[in-house]
Scaffold this motif. Structure first.
Motif: not given
Ligand code: FAD
Length: 474
Positions: A432-447
């Motif tokens: 969705n061009p108005k929606v961005f994603a970052a952190g564990d939700m995009r990358r998977g569990q991380s740090l």
């Protein structure tokens, strides 16, 4: 580089800990910081080598300019060191406490197993900046008239919110929980990082114009469509919360729990929050077995000791790290990122190459965990089975992406093969061009440090989307 021969003359020294017997009596942080003089000496160990791997791709995900602030600390210019550190990392007091410090693993001096004590120095700079009043709100000079909704107030959402507010946008952070912080507040125990560090950042960010909307579960209390229509951009920073289910025989027995509810309950108790169940999970007076080898498992170990467990055994499917001169080659010395946490050092029994076969029960209650030794492919070796006594078992085997029910399903954004929200690391934009994603939700569990990096980079991408250009750093 201040002291050319520092790395030859000065021994590595990290912040010390209270003895285990003292620290397991409370839930507070137990690191005993080095004196300023000691920290400056540690900074002098930095060689400012020609190829500083510490802040390259193998080292610090936020690209902290480590040799520069080591030099500034050695030269007694702590305020400039703080300015430099904050230019790449919104929350160095978080990472200075809980980052596994890939920078130290990447440090050239780690060739000799004695990397610069970068994490200790980072925490010292950040703590001094706070105690000297150098950390203040930095509101923008001008507003853009654009608005951004951020869903989730973990480190990714917080970093993005701070960057976007400083770029002049109206930022509203929607958080399901009563307070900000995500896993920093509700997953990670206070003995690793006290929550006052988050609270004062929230105050700073409010001073920069960020508005927090607590107790709002987007996808339930507020519909996704409302946000996407009401804001110029939306950032998903909801974390990776769906626990991996090993489907072990006996997992349904009384006394077998997922790790997270246990950790959340204890964090709420320490934080004087009242949403604790009537019959909470308690480790006091019990033989505890923790299945898993990561941070979540270690935090269950430390929390169990503080609640008064009789014994705590941790099962790790990985083989025991090698020993050199009686020293277990754990991180940062062994390149496989194998770490010994302070919690394990509080008296946990660690079983390596341990494959969990099932949970043993009697009258509906757990009494033990059946294991076997694993081979190189982590398969059980016949004839090596053993049973560990247990009356409380925690499953801490990680997470398999965001919970799909609610926000993710409602938004209809595309997912990647692993079930995380699909968005690249360049633009962070979803399907969705108005929606961005970052952190564990995009990358998977991380740090935490990766969440901060992604929040910063997504903020820059959103700024470009909203205004056509950005002066925010990546
Ligand atoms: P999160 O921190 O998970 O935050 C997501 C936030 O979004 C939460 O507050 C959640 O309530 C909110 N949210 C989700 N959905 C909605 C919705 N629909 N509406 C409103 N709000 C919503 N990393 C380290 O570097 N060092 C450590 O020592 C360490 N220890 C850890 C210990 C544990 C027990 C766990 C589980 C993780 C640990 N990690 C550690 C990993 C680290 O905590 C995460 O990688 C990091 O917090 C991810 O940040 P995030 O902002 O992406 O998500």
């Amino acid at each position: 580089m201040g002291k050319v021969t520092g790395f030859l003359e000065i021994e590595r020294q990290e912040a010390r800990y209270q003895p285990a017997s003292d620290r397991i009596r409370h839930f507070r942080e137990f690191t005993l910081p080095l004196s300023e003089g000691e920290v400056a000496k540690q900074a002098a160990r930095c060689m400012d080598c020609g190829i500083p791997f510490c802040h390259g791709p193998q080292g610090c995900p936020v690209h902290n300019q480590i040799p520069d602030w080591n030099d500034l600390v050695y030269s007694d210019d702590w305020q400039e060191a703080s300015r430099n550190l904050h230019s790449t990392n919104n929350f160095p007091e978080f990472t200075g406490r809980i980052c596994p410090a890939p920078c130290e693993e990447a440090c050239t001096l780690n060739l000799e197993n004695v990397p610069v004590a970068i994490k200790t120095i980072e925490q010292a700079i950040a703590d001094k900046a706070w105690s000297n009043g150098w950390v203040v709100p930095e509101p923008p000079d001008e507003k853009t008239g654009k608005s951004v909704a951020i869903i989730g107030s973990g480190p990714a959402g917080l970093a993005a919110a701070q960057q976007l507010a400083r770029a002049g946008h109206d930022v509203h952070v929607y958080e399901r929980e009563p307070k900000a912080g995500g896993l920093l507040r509700y997953g990670i125990p206070d003995f690793k990082m006290e929550k006052s560090h988050i609270d004062r950042r929230v105050v700073q960010m409010e001073g920069e114009g960020v508005q927090f909307r607590y107790g709002v579960n987007v996808g339930k209390d507020v519909q996704f469509a409302e946000l996407v229509d009401g804001y110029d951009a939306v950032l998903f920073a909801g974390g990776s919360e769906d626990p991996r289910d090993p489907k072990l025989p006996g997992q349904e027995l009384q006394g077998v729990h997922n790790a997270m509810p246990f950790l959340v309950q204890q964090n709420r108790r320490v934080g004087f929050e009242n949403a604790i169940p009537e019959t909470p999970v308690e480790a006091g007076g019990k033989h505890v077995v923790v299945i898993g080898g990561g941070d979540t498992a270690s935090d269950c170990v430390g929390t169990s000791f503080r609640q008064g467990a009789i014994s705590v055994t941790q099962l790790d499917i990985r083989p025991v790290p090698p020993k050199i001169e009686d020293k277990l080659m754990t991180w940062p010395y062994w390149p496989t990122k194998f770490r010994t946490s302070s919690s394990q050092a509080e008296g946990a029994d660690r079983e390596f190459s341990a494959v969990t076969l099932g949970i043993e029960g009697k009258n509906g209650k757990v009494v033990g965990v059946k294991c076997a030794r694993g081979d190189a492919k982590r398969q059980p070796i016949p004839g090596t089975e053993f049973i560990l006594k247990a009356d409380l078992v925690f499953i801490a085997l990680g997470f398999q992406g965001p919970v799909k029910e609610g926000l993710v399903e409602q938004s209809g954004v595309a997912l990647d093969k692993r079930g995380n929200v699909l968005a690249d690391e360049q633009n962070y934009v979803t399907s969705n061009p108005k929606v961005f994603a970052a952190g564990d939700m995009r990358r998977g569990q991380s740090l935490v440090v990766w969440a901060i990096r992604e929040g910063r980079q997504a903020a820059q991408a959103i700024d470009v989307f909203l205004t056509g250009a950005s002066t925010l750093p990546r």
